[in-house]
Design a protein around this motif. Structure first.
Motif, PDB file in Angstrom:
ATOM      1  N   ALA A  85       0.830  -1.206   0.000  1.00 59.51           N
ATOM      2  CA  ALA A  85       0.000   0.000   0.000  1.00 59.51           C
ATOM      3  C   ALA A  85       0.861   1.251   0.000  1.00 59.51           C
ATOM      4  O   ALA A  85       0.567   2.229  -0.695  1.00 59.51           O
ATOM      5  N   LEU A  86       1.929   1.218   0.775  1.00 60.97           N
ATOM      6  CA  LEU A  86       2.785   2.390   0.907  1.00 60.97           C
ATOM      7  C   LEU A  86       3.441   2.755  -0.417  1.00 60.97           C
ATOM      8  O   LEU A  86       3.423   3.920  -0.841  1.00 60.97           O
ATOM      9  N   PHE A  87       4.023   1.767  -1.092  1.00 64.57           N
ATOM     10  CA  PHE A  87       4.710   2.048  -2.345  1.00 64.57           C
ATOM     11  C   PHE A  87       3.725   2.238  -3.501  1.00 64.57           C
ATOM     12  O   PHE A  87       3.966   3.069  -4.391  1.00 64.57           O
ATOM     13  N   THR A  89       0.234   3.201  -3.499  1.00 69.23           N
ATOM     14  CA  THR A  89      -0.564   4.424  -3.451  1.00 69.23           C
ATOM     15  C   THR A  89       0.314   5.658  -3.326  1.00 69.23           C
ATOM     16  O   THR A  89      -0.065   6.741  -3.764  1.00 69.23           O
ATOM     17  N   GLY A  90       1.519   5.501  -2.741  1.00 68.21           N
ATOM     18  CA  GLY A  90       2.418   6.639  -2.620  1.00 68.21           C
ATOM     19  C   GLY A  90       2.969   7.112  -3.945  1.00 68.21           C
ATOM     20  O   GLY A  90       3.512   8.217  -4.044  1.00 68.21           O
ATOM     21  N   SER A  91       2.836   6.301  -4.991  1.00 69.72           N
ATOM     22  CA  SER A  91       3.335   6.664  -6.319  1.00 69.72           C
ATOM     23  C   SER A  91       2.221   7.115  -7.252  1.00 69.72           C
ATOM     24  O   SER A  91       2.435   7.269  -8.460  1.00 69.72           O
ATOM     25  N   THR A  92       1.031   7.343  -6.715  1.00 70.98           N
ATOM     26  CA  THR A  92      -0.096   7.771  -7.543  1.00 70.98           C
ATOM     27  C   THR A  92       0.217   9.051  -8.295  1.00 70.98           C
ATOM     28  O   THR A  92      -0.155   9.219  -9.459  1.00 70.98           O
ATOM     29  N   GLY A  93       0.897   9.970  -7.632  1.00 74.66           N
ATOM     30  CA  GLY A  93       1.225  11.236  -8.269  1.00 74.66           C
ATOM     31  C   GLY A  93       2.124  11.097  -9.474  1.00 74.66           C
ATOM     32  O   GLY A  93       2.131  11.969 -10.364  1.00 74.66           O
ATOM     33  N   ALA A  94       2.905  10.014  -9.539  1.00 70.89           N
ATOM     34  CA  ALA A  94       3.786   9.810 -10.688  1.00 70.89           C
ATOM     35  C   ALA A  94       2.970   9.607 -11.966  1.00 70.89           C
ATOM     36  O   ALA A  94       3.338  10.095 -13.039  1.00 70.89           O
ATOM     37  N   ASN A  95       1.857   8.885 -11.865  1.00 65.61           N
ATOM     38  CA  ASN A  95       0.980   8.700 -13.021  1.00 65.61           C
ATOM     39  C   ASN A  95       0.382  10.038 -13.459  1.00 65.61           C
ATOM     40  O   ASN A  95       0.212  10.306 -14.654  1.00 65.61           O
ATOM     41  N   LEU A  96       0.056  10.877 -12.473  1.00 68.41           N
ATOM     42  CA  LEU A  96      -0.491  12.190 -12.792  1.00 68.41           C
ATOM     43  C   LEU A  96       0.536  13.052 -13.521  1.00 68.41           C
ATOM     44  O   LEU A  96       0.192  13.790 -14.454  1.00 68.41           O
ATOM     45  N   LEU A  97       1.805  12.972 -13.103  1.00 63.52           N
ATOM     46  CA  LEU A  97       2.839  13.755 -13.774  1.00 63.52           C
ATOM     47  C   LEU A  97       2.921  13.414 -15.255  1.00 63.52           C
ATOM     48  O   LEU A  97       3.129  14.295 -16.101  1.00 63.52           O
ATOM     49  N   TYR A  98       2.761  12.132 -15.576  1.00 65.05           N
ATOM     50  CA  TYR A  98       2.775  11.715 -16.981  1.00 65.05           C
ATOM     51  C   TYR A  98       1.587  12.324 -17.727  1.00 65.05           C
ATOM     52  O   TYR A  98       1.722  12.796 -18.865  1.00 65.05           O
ATOM     53  N   GLU A  99       0.420  12.339 -17.087  1.00 64.21           N
ATOM     54  CA  GLU A  99      -0.764  12.923 -17.723  1.00 64.21           C
ATOM     55  C   GLU A  99      -0.604  14.424 -17.908  1.00 64.21           C
ATOM     56  O   GLU A  99      -1.090  14.998 -18.889  1.00 64.21           O
ATOM     57  N   LEU A 100       0.065  15.075 -16.975  1.00 65.71           N
ATOM     58  CA  LEU A 100       0.306  16.513 -17.112  1.00 65.71           C
ATOM     59  C   LEU A 100       1.234  16.801 -18.295  1.00 65.71           C
ATOM     60  O   LEU A 100       1.058  17.793 -19.015  1.00 65.71           O
ATOM     61  N   MET A 101       2.220  15.939 -18.499  1.00 64.94           N
ATOM     62  CA  MET A 101       3.160  16.136 -19.603  1.00 64.94           C
ATOM     63  C   MET A 101       2.498  15.894 -20.956  1.00 64.94           C
ATOM     64  O   MET A 101       2.824  16.543 -21.946  1.00 64.94           O
ATOM     65  N   THR A 102       1.573  14.933 -21.025  1.00 66.39           N
ATOM     66  CA  THR A 102       0.933  14.587 -22.294  1.00 66.39           C
ATOM     67  C   THR A 102      -0.317  15.407 -22.580  1.00 66.39           C
ATOM     68  O   THR A 102      -0.877  15.318 -23.664  1.00 66.39           O
ATOM     69  N   PHE A 163      -6.672   3.721   4.470  1.00 69.72           N
ATOM     70  CA  PHE A 163      -5.373   4.397   4.543  1.00 69.72           C
ATOM     71  C   PHE A 163      -4.813   4.647   3.146  1.00 69.72           C
ATOM     72  O   PHE A 163      -4.268   5.719   2.871  1.00 69.72           O
ATOM     73  N   GLY A 164      -4.944   3.673   2.253  1.00 67.81           N
ATOM     74  CA  GLY A 164      -4.421   3.807   0.906  1.00 67.81           C
ATOM     75  C   GLY A 164      -5.098   4.916   0.115  1.00 67.81           C
ATOM     76  O   GLY A 164      -4.441   5.611  -0.676  1.00 67.81           O
ATOM     77  N   VAL A 165      -6.404   5.099   0.314  1.00 65.12           N
ATOM     78  CA  VAL A 165      -7.114   6.186  -0.364  1.00 65.12           C
ATOM     79  C   VAL A 165      -6.547   7.535   0.074  1.00 65.12           C
ATOM     80  O   VAL A 165      -6.296   8.422  -0.745  1.00 65.12           O
ATOM     81  N   GLY A 166      -6.328   7.694   1.377  1.00 65.38           N
ATOM     82  CA  GLY A 166      -5.772   8.950   1.882  1.00 65.38           C
ATOM     83  C   GLY A 166      -4.363   9.200   1.373  1.00 65.38           C
ATOM     84  O   GLY A 166      -4.024  10.314   0.950  1.00 65.38           O
ATOM     85  N   LEU A 167      -3.521   8.165   1.409  1.00 69.39           N
ATOM     86  CA  LEU A 167      -2.146   8.318   0.947  1.00 69.39           C
ATOM     87  C   LEU A 167      -2.105   8.596  -0.550  1.00 69.39           C
ATOM     88  O   LEU A 167      -1.298   9.410  -1.029  1.00 69.39           O
ATOM     89  N   GLY A 168      -2.975   7.932  -1.308  1.00 68.78           N
ATOM     90  CA  GLY A 168      -3.035   8.184  -2.740  1.00 68.78           C
ATOM     91  C   GLY A 168      -3.463   9.610  -3.050  1.00 68.78           C
ATOM     92  O   GLY A 168      -2.938  10.240  -3.978  1.00 68.78           O
ATOM     93  N   ALA A 169      -4.402  10.129  -2.274  1.00 66.15           N
ATOM     94  CA  ALA A 169      -4.847  11.511  -2.472  1.00 66.15           C
ATOM     95  C   ALA A 169      -3.724  12.498  -2.163  1.00 66.15           C
ATOM     96  O   ALA A 169      -3.544  13.502  -2.865  1.00 66.15           O
ATOM     97  N   LEU A 170      -2.945  12.238  -1.109  1.00 62.44           N
ATOM     98  CA  LEU A 170      -1.811  13.099  -0.784  1.00 62.44           C
ATOM     99  C   LEU A 170      -0.755  13.049  -1.886  1.00 62.44           C
ATOM    100  O   LEU A 170      -0.159  14.074  -2.244  1.00 62.44           O
ATOM    101  N   SER A 171      -0.517  11.854  -2.434  1.00 58.07           N
ATOM    102  CA  SER A 171       0.434  11.710  -3.528  1.00 58.07           C
ATOM    103  C   SER A 171      -0.053  12.463  -4.766  1.00 58.07           C
ATOM    104  O   SER A 171       0.740  13.078  -5.490  1.00 58.07           O
ATOM    105  N   LEU A 251      -8.126   9.189   9.752  1.00 62.02           N
ATOM    106  CA  LEU A 251      -7.584  10.542   9.790  1.00 62.02           C
ATOM    107  C   LEU A 251      -6.710  10.813   8.567  1.00 62.02           C
ATOM    108  O   LEU A 251      -6.746  11.903   7.988  1.00 62.02           O
ATOM    109  N   THR A 252      -5.903   9.817   8.174  1.00 65.14           N
ATOM    110  CA  THR A 252      -5.079   9.963   6.975  1.00 65.14           C
ATOM    111  C   THR A 252      -5.939  10.139   5.738  1.00 65.14           C
ATOM    112  O   THR A 252      -5.645  10.968   4.867  1.00 65.14           O
ATOM    113  N   CYS A 253      -7.026   9.370   5.667  1.00 61.14           N
ATOM    114  CA  CYS A 253      -7.940   9.460   4.528  1.00 61.14           C
ATOM    115  C   CYS A 253      -8.599  10.838   4.471  1.00 61.14           C
ATOM    116  O   CYS A 253      -8.671  11.461   3.405  1.00 61.14           O
ATOM    117  N   ALA A 254      -9.067  11.313   5.609  1.00 61.02           N
ATOM    118  CA  ALA A 254      -9.729  12.622   5.648  1.00 61.02           C
ATOM    119  C   ALA A 254      -8.768  13.739   5.253  1.00 61.02           C
ATOM    120  O   ALA A 254      -9.104  14.621   4.458  1.00 61.02           O
TER     121      ALA A 254
END
Length: 269
Positions: A85-87, A89-102, A163-171, A251-254
């Protein structure tokens, strides 16, 4: 003579339902996972390596008391599941960076979809791969004598999912903040993820560690999630650590959803 003027409503005022938009975004993102199943399979290699190589070292270096009376694999398996879960969901933002570039992300913003639904739908998408990977890892450990409670696994995965939903949202929020600065995303992500991992007792018990490390673990939300997973997997569903882990996950999710939704709204201009 009166002239009636037809006023075309602004696109931003045309909004479909939040729930429907969330489901639409979820299905869109989940289809991408189904189109590339090898990424899901490849992401299992690191947890399997840890499970196969690191757990035997625990048997030779730690006493039964330090492992809570459990076998090394039974004690270590919940930590590996949390690691997924940590690795992941914590990398969710990396997929977004690719979408921002394209330019894919901008095309989504051009639609009348609800802005909060963009984040919530993507965050919920993290649940499905997380559950599948955790189940595979758990089943893979069965031939090695690992015992667990099926009901406890369900409870543990529910806590881990929140927890994963919250961490993914932060990422996701970090990805938006790192637009055109990919180095910033990976710098912050790597700087935070490994201290969180080590200070949660995920890999080794912290009881024998220095006082400052044990003190730091008490303010690490991942510590409570890891302890909850270990209690749940063994079937100790009345253990207070499960409640503590659920609170930490909630709390992490919120926090993640609040920060993430604000980041999406700002990016939409």
């Amino acid at each position: 003579m009166s002239v009636s003027v037809a006023v075309r409503p602004e696109v931003d005022t045309v909004r479909t339902g939040f729930v429907r938009d969330t489901v639409t975004i979820f299905l869109r993102e989940f289809q991408l996972v189904l189109r590339d199943p090898f990424s899901l399979i490849f992401s299992l290699l690191q947890p399997l390596v840890f499970l196969g190589l690191f757990a035997p070292l625990l048997a030779g270096s730690l006493s039964s008391d330090q492992l809570g009376g459990e076998s090394p694999l039974t004690w270590f398996l919940p930590g590996v599941v949390v690691m997924i879960a940590l690795f992941g969901t914590g990398s969710t933002g990396a997929n977004l960076l690719y979408e921002l570039m394209t330019g894919s992300y901008e095309r989504v913003l051009a639609t009348p979809v609800s802005r909060p639904a963009i984040l919530v739908g993507r965050a919920l998408k993290e649940l499905a791969p997380l559950v599948v990977q955790a189940v595979i890892i758990t089943l893979a450990a069965l031939p090695f004598g690992v015992t667990f409670s099926p009901a406890g696994v369900v409870v543990g995965l529910a806590i881990l999912g929140v927890f994963g939903v919250g961490l993914g949202a932060l990422s996701y929020a970090l990805g938006l903040a790192s637009r055109n600065r990919e180095w910033l995303f990976w710098g912050v992500q790597q700087t935070l993820i490994f201290p969180l991992l080590i200070l949660s007792g995920m890999m080794l018990p912290l009881e024998s560690g220095p006082g400052w490390m044990q003190a730091a673990a008490t303010v690490n939300p991942l510590t409570y999630v890891v302890n909850a997973e270990r209690a749940a997997f063994t079937g100790a569903l009345t253990d207070p650590s499960i409640l503590h882990g659920a609170i930490a996950a909630a709390l992490t999710c919120a926090l993640g959803l609040v920060v993430g939704v604000r980041a999406v709204l700002r990016s939409a201009g």
